[in-house]
Motif scaffolding. Structure first.
Motif, PDB file in Angstrom:
ATOM      1  N   LYS A   1       8.697  -1.155  -8.746  1.00 56.64           N
ATOM      2  CA  LYS A   1       8.076  -2.143  -9.637  1.00 56.64           C
ATOM      3  C   LYS A   1       8.666  -3.516  -9.361  1.00 56.64           C
ATOM      4  CE  LYS A   1      11.300  -1.643 -13.525  1.00 56.64           C
ATOM      5  NZ  LYS A   1      11.406  -1.439 -14.997  1.00 56.64           N
TER       6      LYS A   1
ATOM      7  N   GLN B   1       2.396   1.633  -3.516  1.00 54.00           N
ATOM      8  CA  GLN B   1       1.380   2.038  -4.483  1.00 54.00           C
ATOM      9  C   GLN B   1       0.996   3.490  -4.307  1.00 54.00           C
ATOM     10  OE1 GLN B   1      -1.630  -0.950  -3.668  1.00 54.00           O
ATOM     11  NE2 GLN B   1      -0.984  -2.218  -5.395  1.00 54.00           N
ATOM     12  N   THR B   2       1.043   3.974  -3.070  1.00 55.69           N
ATOM     13  CA  THR B   2       0.684   5.362  -2.784  1.00 55.69           C
ATOM     14  C   THR B   2       1.821   6.315  -3.124  1.00 55.69           C
ATOM     15  OG1 THR B   2      -0.777   4.663  -0.984  1.00 55.69           O
ATOM     16  CG2 THR B   2      -0.087   6.969  -1.003  1.00 55.69           C
TER      17      THR B   2
ATOM     18  N   GLN C   1       0.833  -1.204   0.000  1.00 57.23           N
ATOM     19  CA  GLN C   1       0.000   0.000   0.000  1.00 57.23           C
ATOM     20  C   GLN C   1       0.864   1.249   0.000  1.00 57.23           C
ATOM     21  OE1 GLN C   1      -2.154  -0.911   3.582  1.00 57.23           O
ATOM     22  NE2 GLN C   1      -3.890  -1.817   2.489  1.00 57.23           N
TER      23      GLN C   1
END
Length: 285
Positions: free
Chosen positions: A223, A114-115, A111
């Motif tokens: 990534k 991704q943020t 999370q």
């Protein structure tokens, strides 16, 4: 209980009543697994927030109920380390099992990435060292995690990281035969080592180290190191081409960090460093 919330209002109230009699107030759902849901629970006597993993044996595969779940419960109560999620209590109600544990207020590493799109090298170094210390602790106890991934790296209120989810873990040391090898294909293949993907017996400790390398790559690059959509192609790239750290990343992080990524994601288990070697690396020292 997998997919959409399967509890009827009556079932939820029955579970809530059970928790109340055991000193907890049951709160909202904050996550889910294949056979489980995770909810917030509040300790009635002091208001402390905890997490409760609710496992429904009725919907689980027999192999999970008879093999993996007993291991998870055994290991969950065994581990006590600042960088491992602490389990406080395990409750049983019919076919439901409740694991009451630390609540990670800041969510998980996936999370965060991704943020934010990545983690600064300074933060990556601190977090990765804590992960390595936790894995070293587990290995010293004879425990292999076997499912290290960003989703299982939780972030506590004080930003300390804590490894979670022992659903695929095992006590790897056979006291009678001294056997360390695993034969079970488990975990997330994007984080799995080449030796596991080949389907041969493997050392779960070197597999855990590989997974740490994947996590480090994700932290600094934002990534995945390998495309896991085609398993055969991924394994071929791991074995023949190896990992590639983008040139743009190399200009932003130290050479010691990049070197450690390459060393950990080495398909040759004989030259891949162990967790003690990682902790003694130039980057972490």
């Amino acid at each position: 209980m997998n997919g959409k919330e399967a509890l009827t209002p009556r079932e939820f109230l029955r579970i809530a009543d059970f928790f109340a009699t055991n000193g907890y107030r049951l709160g909202p759902k904050i996550g889910e697994g294949t056979y489980s849901k995770v909810r917030i629970a509040e300790r009635s006597n002091n208001g402390e927030f905890l997490a409760v993993k609710i496992i429904d044996k009725r919907i689980a595969k027999k192999s999970y109920v008879t093999k993996f779940l007993p291991r998870e419960l055994e290991i969950a109560v065994l581990v006590k380390h600042p960088n491992v999620i602490c389990t406080y209590e395990i409750l049983h109600q019919g076919e439901l099992v409740y694991i009451i544990m630390d609540y990670a207020e800041r969510g998980d590493l996936l999370q965060l990435i991704q943020t934010c799109g990545g983690v600064s090298e300074k933060e990556a170094k601190r977090m990765f060292k804590e992960m390595a210390e936790a894995v070293k602790y587990l290995h010293n106890l004879g425990i292999a995690h076997r499912d290290l991934k960003c989703e299982n790296i939780l972030i506590m209120r004080d930003k300390r990281i804590a490894l979670s989810d022992f659903g695929f873990s095992r006590l790897y040391l056979d006291q009678q035969h001294g056997d360390v090898t695993s034969k079970t294909y488990c975990g997330s293949r994007a984080y799995a080592s080449p030796e596991l993907l080949r389907g041969a017996p493997y050392d779960p400790r070197t597999n855990d180290v590989w997974s740490l390398g994947v996590i480090l790559f994700i932290m600094i690059c934002g990534k995945m190191p390998f495309d896991d959509r085609n398993l055969k192609l991924m394994l071929k790239k791991q074995m023949s081409e190896g990992v590639t750290v983008p040139e743009t990343v190399k200009t932003q992080v130290s050479s010691e960090c990049v070197r450690l990524v390459y060393q950990i994601l080495d398909p040759n288990t004989d030259s891949r460093p162990g967790v003690v070697d990682i902790l003694q690396s130039d980057w972490l020292n």
